[in-house]
Design a protein around this motif. Structure first.
Motif, PDB file in Angstrom:
ATOM      1  N   ALA A  56      72.249  40.964  63.293  1.00 10.73           N
ATOM      2  CA  ALA A  56      72.230  41.876  64.433  1.00 10.73           C
ATOM      3  C   ALA A  56      70.805  42.201  64.892  1.00 10.73           C
ATOM      4  O   ALA A  56      70.536  42.256  66.088  1.00 10.73           O
ATOM      5  N   PHE A  57      69.903  42.416  63.930  1.00 12.66           N
ATOM      6  CA  PHE A  57      68.590  42.973  64.304  1.00 12.66           C
ATOM      7  C   PHE A  57      67.418  42.006  64.122  1.00 12.66           C
ATOM      8  O   PHE A  57      66.342  42.244  64.654  1.00 12.66           O
ATOM      9  N   GLY A  58      67.621  40.938  63.347  1.00 14.00           N
ATOM     10  CA  GLY A  58      66.574  39.926  63.194  1.00 14.00           C
ATOM     11  C   GLY A  58      65.583  40.240  62.081  1.00 14.00           C
ATOM     12  O   GLY A  58      65.433  41.399  61.670  1.00 14.00           O
ATOM     13  N   PRO A  59      64.878  39.202  61.592  1.00 10.86           N
ATOM     14  CA  PRO A  59      64.027  39.337  60.397  1.00 10.86           C
ATOM     15  C   PRO A  59      62.769  40.174  60.605  1.00 10.86           C
ATOM     16  O   PRO A  59      62.087  40.488  59.637  1.00 10.86           O
ATOM     17  N   HIS A  60      62.444  40.540  61.860  1.00 12.77           N
ATOM     18  CA  HIS A  60      61.238  41.337  62.092  1.00 12.77           C
ATOM     19  C   HIS A  60      61.569  42.763  62.504  1.00 12.77           C
ATOM     20  O   HIS A  60      60.717  43.490  63.018  1.00 12.77           O
ATOM     21  N   SER A  61      62.823  43.169  62.255  1.00 13.52           N
ATOM     22  CA  SER A  61      63.290  44.482  62.716  1.00 13.52           C
ATOM     23  C   SER A  61      63.013  45.590  61.706  1.00 13.52           C
ATOM     24  O   SER A  61      62.829  45.338  60.514  1.00 13.52           O
ATOM     25  N   HIS A  62      63.017  46.812  62.209  1.00 13.12           N
ATOM     26  CA  HIS A  62      62.935  47.992  61.338  1.00 13.12           C
ATOM     27  C   HIS A  62      64.126  48.014  60.384  1.00 13.12           C
ATOM     28  O   HIS A  62      64.001  48.427  59.233  1.00 13.12           O
ATOM     29  N   GLU A  63      65.277  47.573  60.893  1.00 13.57           N
ATOM     30  CA  GLU A  63      66.507  47.664  60.091  1.00 13.57           C
ATOM     31  C   GLU A  63      66.460  46.743  58.873  1.00 13.57           C
ATOM     32  O   GLU A  63      66.848  47.148  57.770  1.00 13.57           O
ATOM     33  N   VAL A  64      65.988  45.511  59.069  1.00  9.95           N
ATOM     34  CA  VAL A  64      65.912  44.583  57.935  1.00  9.95           C
ATOM     35  C   VAL A  64      64.913  45.107  56.898  1.00  9.95           C
ATOM     36  O   VAL A  64      65.179  45.075  55.692  1.00  9.95           O
ATOM     37  N   PHE A  65      63.782  45.609  57.377  1.00  9.88           N
ATOM     38  CA  PHE A  65      62.782  46.167  56.465  1.00  9.88           C
ATOM     39  C   PHE A  65      63.369  47.352  55.690  1.00  9.88           C
ATOM     40  O   PHE A  65      63.272  47.433  54.461  1.00  9.88           O
ATOM     41  N   ASP A  66      64.016  48.259  56.417  1.00  8.99           N
ATOM     42  CA  ASP A  66      64.589  49.444  55.768  1.00  8.99           C
ATOM     43  C   ASP A  66      65.638  49.048  54.729  1.00  8.99           C
ATOM     44  O   ASP A  66      65.682  49.602  53.625  1.00  8.99           O
ATOM     45  N   LEU A  67      66.454  48.065  55.084  1.00  7.64           N
ATOM     46  CA  LEU A  67      67.502  47.638  54.148  1.00  7.64           C
ATOM     47  C   LEU A  67      66.882  46.990  52.904  1.00  7.64           C
ATOM     48  O   LEU A  67      67.418  47.135  51.802  1.00  7.64           O
ATOM     49  N   MET A  68      65.762  46.302  53.072  1.00 13.61           N
ATOM     50  CA  MET A  68      65.081  45.723  51.910  1.00 13.61           C
ATOM     51  C   MET A  68      64.591  46.826  50.955  1.00 13.61           C
ATOM     52  O   MET A  68      64.720  46.717  49.739  1.00 13.61           O
ATOM     53  N   VAL A  69      64.028  47.889  51.530  1.00  7.13           N
ATOM     54  CA  VAL A  69      63.553  49.016  50.714  1.00  7.13           C
ATOM     55  C   VAL A  69      64.737  49.633  49.962  1.00  7.13           C
ATOM     56  O   VAL A  69      64.661  49.928  48.765  1.00  7.13           O
ATOM     57  N   ARG A  70      65.852  49.772  50.679  1.00  7.54           N
ATOM     58  CA  ARG A  70      67.039  50.369  50.056  1.00  7.54           C
ATOM     59  C   ARG A  70      67.678  49.424  49.038  1.00  7.54           C
ATOM     60  O   ARG A  70      68.217  49.867  48.019  1.00  7.54           O
ATOM     61  N   THR A  71      67.624  48.133  49.305  1.00  6.21           N
ATOM     62  CA  THR A  71      68.169  47.157  48.347  1.00  6.21           C
ATOM     63  C   THR A  71      67.353  47.190  47.058  1.00  6.21           C
ATOM     64  O   THR A  71      67.899  47.085  45.957  1.00  6.21           O
ATOM     65  N   ASP A  72      66.041  47.361  47.217  1.00  6.34           N
ATOM     66  CA  ASP A  72      65.157  47.452  46.054  1.00  6.34           C
ATOM     67  C   ASP A  72      65.565  48.633  45.153  1.00  6.34           C
ATOM     68  O   ASP A  72      65.687  48.483  43.934  1.00  6.34           O
ATOM     69  N   SER A  73      65.827  49.785  45.776  1.00 13.25           N
ATOM     70  CA  SER A  73      66.251  50.965  44.996  1.00 13.25           C
ATOM     71  C   SER A  73      67.620  50.746  44.365  1.00 13.25           C
ATOM     72  O   SER A  73      67.856  51.143  43.218  1.00 13.25           O
ATOM     73  N   LEU A  74      68.507  50.138  45.137  1.00 12.28           N
ATOM     74  CA  LEU A  74      69.864  49.902  44.631  1.00 12.28           C
ATOM     75  C   LEU A  74      69.832  48.961  43.421  1.00 12.28           C
ATOM     76  O   LEU A  74      70.513  49.205  42.414  1.00 12.28           O
ATOM     77  N   LEU A  75      69.023  47.906  43.521  1.00 15.76           N
ATOM     78  CA  LEU A  75      68.905  46.985  42.385  1.00 15.76           C
ATOM     79  C   LEU A  75      68.319  47.697  41.170  1.00 15.76           C
ATOM     80  O   LEU A  75      68.774  47.491  40.044  1.00 15.76           O
ATOM     81  N   ALA A  76      67.334  48.552  41.406  1.00 23.27           N
ATOM     82  CA  ALA A  76      66.721  49.293  40.288  1.00 23.27           C
ATOM     83  C   ALA A  76      67.776  50.145  39.576  1.00 23.27           C
ATOM     84  O   ALA A  76      67.814  50.214  38.339  1.00 23.27           O
ATOM     85  N   ARG A  77      68.654  50.777  40.377  1.00 25.39           N
ATOM     86  CA  ARG A  77      69.720  51.583  39.770  1.00 25.39           C
ATOM     87  C   ARG A  77      70.698  50.696  39.006  1.00 25.39           C
ATOM     88  O   ARG A  77      71.218  51.066  37.960  1.00 25.39           O
ATOM     89  N   PHE A  78      70.945  49.513  39.557  1.00 31.16           N
ATOM     90  CA  PHE A  78      71.859  48.565  38.913  1.00 31.16           C
ATOM     91  C   PHE A  78      71.273  48.105  37.571  1.00 31.16           C
ATOM     92  O   PHE A  78      71.969  48.070  36.549  1.00 31.16           O
ATOM     93  N   TRP A  79      69.995  47.778  37.542  1.00 32.06           N
ATOM     94  CA  TRP A  79      69.367  47.348  36.268  1.00 32.06           C
ATOM     95  C   TRP A  79      69.447  48.484  35.240  1.00 32.06           C
ATOM     96  O   TRP A  79      69.711  48.254  34.070  1.00 32.06           O
TER      97      TRP A  79
END
Ligand SMILES: [Zn+2]
Length: 550
Positions: free
Chosen positions: A300-323
């Protein structure tokens, strides 16, 4: 209130003492380009991705060495260590000449869904064994293999034919298939009964970091973003499907394209871990998780979007919680973890063309290509003037010829294919066209030709395969982006491994997600998947004897 209950679930740590056992954790983040880890590196501070820096092996130059970079083929490759050429999943869909219909890669009308009334799904079209299958065979089916994703094809193909279960999302419900079992397990029924999926209705997705961190990216309101399903193009995004007051199908589309879909997926994976006792049962189990939100947001937003960047930051936290959760329940020392993706993504063409209009990045509608092809062919003498009439079906970049029409015109399939290939190849947007006999009979002379061959399966692929020039996007949408090409922006993804048998380090050697399954198999002393062509990443393996030498 339910938002809180999910948050509580994520923080939950089990009181169960870690038992003897082992767990393979296979994480796929749908549409995770390798360059996200480089571009966003300094903002990924939660310890999700960079856990692998501390205790793992990171392969920085891993590519899918094939052309059809889609979700079905990608997950099949991660699990089998093979490419479409041998595992048979040549696309998310292909054309079936017998039934004269498109066949979805996990379609199976002999099964039904558990939890929703829709056509059944199974791994029956996947050829050969996955790493999970080998684990099951090697343990006399004592090992459990469970896969979870929002997407059916991701869960089913990561799991394999012999899995204990695969679970995915259909609207408000986590479902499975009668292929695996007669009824949903209790932990899935409990998850559904709690209404977790509907609990995000009306939730707001706002920036995780201060706005200043987003300014180096593209503008948030870029007109070529697709803000459909009521999401809108700018932060904050309200997750209600554009329909305040009533949950509609559009809500589920919005939810899938939000970080909350990943939160739900990991919450369900944690439920599976606890309820099934994965990794603590005296055998090696496997839990495969594919996070789909990254793909929907990227489209929807493309690889240079605020949304992709934000989701990467959130994915990082989610993975940390998963580990952290894995450590508390199984113990990280009992886990072997692999993280990768099923494909990358192309830049939005207008992201480039609004900056450099002359560079020619644009969208290509195959219908338009077809009508220009028709015009060219009409000017040729018969039988070439019939050429476009020989096309029975187009599926992605594969063209299937009408074999009856071709033989009626007195031509061989190859001769007809050559006429079409020549005319198609002279269109501006087309980089190359390969005929069936080019692919099957002549050796590849370039990496790109090798990639086309690696996606070709004789009875499922077309008679012609088209490759567009780089940075051209095929499709009919006027906004957003996609993947599916043989170019590095679609093939280059992370491959990261962690575990007792893994030699920590950063490795720049050429690698592939197809290397994960054979490497894990050798590391864990189980049989390699039957069709695998990936290499064992020996440089990242710490053999028992080498450990003794230290
Ligand atoms: Zn995908």
């Amino acid at each position: 209130m339910r938002l809180l209950s999910i948050a509580a679930l994520l923080l939950l740590t089990s009181l169960r003492a870690p038992g003897e056992g082992h767990l393979i954790v296979l994480v796929s983040i749908d549409q995770l380009r390798q360059d996200y880890l480089n571009r966003f590196e300094e903002d990924l501070t939660a310890g999700g991705f960079w856990m692998f820096r501390e205790r793992g092996a990171i392969f920085t130059n891993a590519h899918f060495d094939y052309a059809s970079t889609e979700t079905g083929p990608g997950h099949a490759t991660i699990a089998t260590g093979a490419y479409g050429k041998t595992h048979g999943i040549v696309g998310n869909a292909w054309y079936d000449r017998q039934t004269r219909r498109s066949l979805y890669c996990v379609q199976d009308t002999t099964t039904t869904l558990l939890g929703a009334s829709r056509e059944g799904r199974s791994p029956r079209l996947l050829i050969g064994s996955t790493i999970g299958d080998e684990l099951r065979i090697g343990s006399a089916f004592g090992s459990k293999v469970i896969a979870i994703s929002v997407k059916d094809r991701a869960a089913i193909l990561m799991a394999g034919a012999l899995a204990s279960g695969a679970f995915w999302f259909v609207d408000s419900t986590v479902v499975s298939s009668t292929y695996y079992t007669a009824s949903l397990p209790e932990w899935v029924r409990r998850f559904n009964a709690a209404g977790h999926i509907n609990s995000y209705y009306g939730a707001l997705w706002d920036r995780a970091l201060p706005e200043a961190r987003y300014r180096r990216l593209d503008r948030d309101d870029a007109p070529y973003e697709n803000g459909g399903s009521g999401l809108g193009r700018t932060f904050p995004h309200r997750i209600d499907g554009g329909s305040p007051g009533t949950i509609t199908a559009s809500y589920y589309a919005a939810l899938r394209a939000s970080p909350f879909a990943n939160t739900l997926t990991v919450a369900l994976a944690m439920e599976a871990l606890e309820a099934e006792g994965l990794g603590t049962r005296g055998v090696t189990d496997m839990l495969a998780v594919s996070l789909s939100a990254n793909d929907y947001v990227g489209h929807a937003f493309g690889p240079h979007s605020h949304e992709v960047f934000d989701l990467m930051v959130r994915t990082d936290s989610l993975l940390a919680r998963f580990w952290k959760h894995l450590d508390a329940t199984v113990g990280l020392e009992h886990c072997t973890i692999a993280l990768t993706s099923d494909h990358g993504v192309a830049p939005i063409p207008e992201y480039i063309s609004t900056r450099v209009p002359g560079a020619g990045a644009h969208r290509v509608d195959f219908k338009d290509l077809r009508s220009r092809l028709d015009a060219r062919l009409a000017s040729l003498p018969p039988p070439a003037s019939l050429g476009s009439g020989w096309i029975e079906h187009v599926e992605g970049d594969n063209i299937y010829l009408d074999r009856h029409a071709v033989s009626t015109a007195g031509l061989s399939l190859d001769a007809a294919g050559r006429i079409l290939a020549e005319e198609l190849g002279s269109l501006d947007e087309v980089f190359a066209v390969y005929t069936r006999s080019d692919i099957l009979l002549s050796p590849a002379t370039t990496p790109l030709e090798r990639r086309v061959r690696n996606s070709f399966f004789e009875s499922r692929s077309g008679d012609l395969v088209i490759v567009l020039k780089p940075f051209l996007l095929s499709g009919t949408y006027s906004t957003g982006t996609s993947h599916g090409s043989p170019y590095p922006y679609d093939t280059h993804v992370p491959v990261m491994l962690a575990g007792n048998a893994i030699r920590p380090g950063v490795y720049d050697a050429t690698a592939s997600p197809a290397d994960i399954a054979p490497t894990l198999a050798v590391a864990l002393g189980i049989e390699l998947p039957s069709q695998h062509t990936g290499r064992v990443l020996q440089e990242a393996l710490l053999h028992a004897d080498r450990r003794l030498e230290r």
